[in-house]
Design a protein around this motif. Structure first.
Motif, short mmCIF file in Angstrom:
data_model
loop_
_atom_site.label_atom_id
_atom_site.label_comp_id
_atom_site.label_asym_id
_atom_site.label_seq_id
_atom_site.Cartn_x
_atom_site.Cartn_y
_atom_site.Cartn_z
N GLN A 43 -46.53 -6.27 -19.14
CA GLN A 43 -46.17 -5.41 -20.26
C GLN A 43 -47.37 -4.63 -20.77
O GLN A 43 -47.30 -3.40 -20.98
N ILE A 44 -48.48 -5.32 -20.98
CA ILE A 44 -49.68 -4.66 -21.52
C ILE A 44 -50.24 -3.65 -20.53
O ILE A 44 -50.61 -2.53 -20.90
N PHE A 45 -50.29 -4.01 -19.27
CA PHE A 45 -50.79 -3.07 -18.26
C PHE A 45 -49.93 -1.81 -18.23
O PHE A 45 -50.45 -0.68 -18.21
N GLU A 46 -48.62 -1.98 -18.21
CA GLU A 46 -47.74 -0.82 -18.08
C GLU A 46 -47.74 0.04 -19.34
O GLU A 46 -47.63 1.27 -19.26
N GLU A 47 -47.90 -0.57 -20.50
CA GLU A 47 -48.01 0.20 -21.75
C GLU A 47 -49.21 1.13 -21.72
O GLU A 47 -49.21 2.18 -22.37
N GLU A 48 -50.23 0.73 -20.98
CA GLU A 48 -51.46 1.51 -20.92
C GLU A 48 -51.57 2.36 -19.65
O GLU A 48 -52.64 2.90 -19.34
N GLY A 49 -50.47 2.46 -18.91
CA GLY A 49 -50.47 3.28 -17.71
C GLY A 49 -51.17 2.65 -16.52
O GLY A 49 -51.62 3.34 -15.61
N ARG A 50 -51.24 1.32 -16.52
CA ARG A 50 -51.85 0.59 -15.41
C ARG A 50 -50.77 -0.12 -14.61
O ARG A 50 -49.63 -0.25 -15.06
N ARG A 51 -51.16 -0.64 -13.44
CA ARG A 51 -50.18 -1.32 -12.57
C ARG A 51 -50.73 -2.65 -12.07
O ARG A 51 -51.90 -2.75 -11.73
N ILE A 52 -49.85 -3.63 -12.00
CA ILE A 52 -50.11 -4.87 -11.27
C ILE A 52 -49.11 -4.91 -10.13
O ILE A 52 -47.90 -4.90 -10.34
N VAL A 53 -49.61 -4.94 -8.90
CA VAL A 53 -48.76 -4.93 -7.71
C VAL A 53 -48.95 -6.26 -6.98
O VAL A 53 -50.07 -6.64 -6.66
N ASP A 54 -47.85 -6.94 -6.73
CA ASP A 54 -47.90 -8.22 -6.02
C ASP A 54 -47.63 -7.98 -4.54
O ASP A 54 -46.50 -7.74 -4.13
N ALA A 55 -48.70 -8.05 -3.75
CA ALA A 55 -48.58 -7.85 -2.30
C ALA A 55 -48.75 -9.16 -1.54
O ALA A 55 -49.12 -9.16 -0.36
N THR A 56 -48.46 -10.27 -2.21
CA THR A 56 -48.52 -11.58 -1.57
C THR A 56 -47.53 -11.65 -0.42
O THR A 56 -46.38 -11.20 -0.54
N LEU A 57 -47.95 -12.22 0.68
CA LEU A 57 -47.07 -12.37 1.84
C LEU A 57 -46.10 -13.52 1.58
O LEU A 57 -46.49 -14.69 1.57
N GLY A 58 -44.83 -13.19 1.32
CA GLY A 58 -43.82 -14.21 1.08
C GLY A 58 -43.95 -14.91 -0.26
O GLY A 58 -43.45 -16.03 -0.42
#
Length: 230
Positions: free
Chosen positions: A196-211
């Motif tokens: 929520q905090i990242f997206e409010e500030e125009g940032r991204r968290i991307v989960d690229a974990t395999l499985g």
């Protein structure tokens, strides 16, 4: 602990991308050569896999007392910039590569200003998100966050790993040592707040974990993100 030292990191990576390497077994099924060209954060006992995986993190975060106690000798030798809980300050003194950070007695669940401290939020990954945000990163790509543990105890209960560790990339991760059973439900509460905090500030968290089993973050295939073949 000098909070003025931590302030030097404010927005030092404004607008950049980093990779947060968690410690799940899925790392063993990935080709990690791409990390050599990225700004990498390692967590806890990532040192057990550095030779095998062929990369070295620029930054390392550890806030669990047991992990720091078990890894103190290695941490003192590592040349990654380390953010360690001040609760174990006597084990790994501050130096050019080591920064102590407050982690206890904090009322908020997410700290935008790490000179005030960071909350573990039941997972070192959440502590790392607070540091990453403070540094100004626009995007963080997470790998190795399998979010799936084999444990017989209750959440947060102190356990003893008698044999090989099935929950991390190395069977020696907690072999013969004490560890704290995960609290996945509370970890997800922390993750949702971080997103929520990242997206409010125009940032991204991307989960690229395999499985990976965590469904909180935007998902991506790491091979497409980094152009890796495996």
């Amino acid at each position: 602990m000098s909070t003025s030292r931590l302030s030097l990191f404010h927005d030092c990576h404004r607008g950049e991308r980093c990779v947060l390497v968690c410690n799940g077994p899925s790392l063993n099924r990935m080709e990690l050569d791409f990390l050599r060209g990225e700004i990498v954060f390692g967590l806890n006992k990532i040192h057990l896999g550095l030779e095998k995986f062929g990369f070295y993190p620029r930054y390392l975060v550890a806030v669990n007392d047991k992990v720091i106690q078990q890894s103190a000798e290695v941490y003192r030798r590592m040349t990654a910039i380390k953010f360690l809980s001040d609760s174990c300050a006597g084990l790994v003194p501050e130096d050019a590569f080591t920064y102590h950070i407050r982690t206890e007695g904090l009322p908020e669940r997410f700290y935008r200003d790490i000179t005030q401290g960071v909350r573990g939020g039941h997972t070192v990954t959440h502590a790392a998100f607070q540091i990453i945000r403070y540094m100004g990163f626009r995007e963080v790509v997470v790998i190795g966050m399998d979010h799936n543990f084999t444990a017989s105890g209750k959440p947060n209960e102190e356990l003893h790993m008698k044999g090989a560790d099935p929950n991390h990339f190395s069977p020696d991760y907690f072999r013969g040592q004490k560890w704290d059973a995960p609290n996945l439900a509370e970890s997800e509460v922390s993750y949702r707040l971080a997103r929520q905090i990242f997206e409010e500030e125009g940032r991204r968290i991307v989960d690229a974990t395999l499985g990976g089993a965590c469904d909180v973050f935007e998902k991506a295939d790491y091979r497409q993100v980094f152009g890796s073949g495996k």
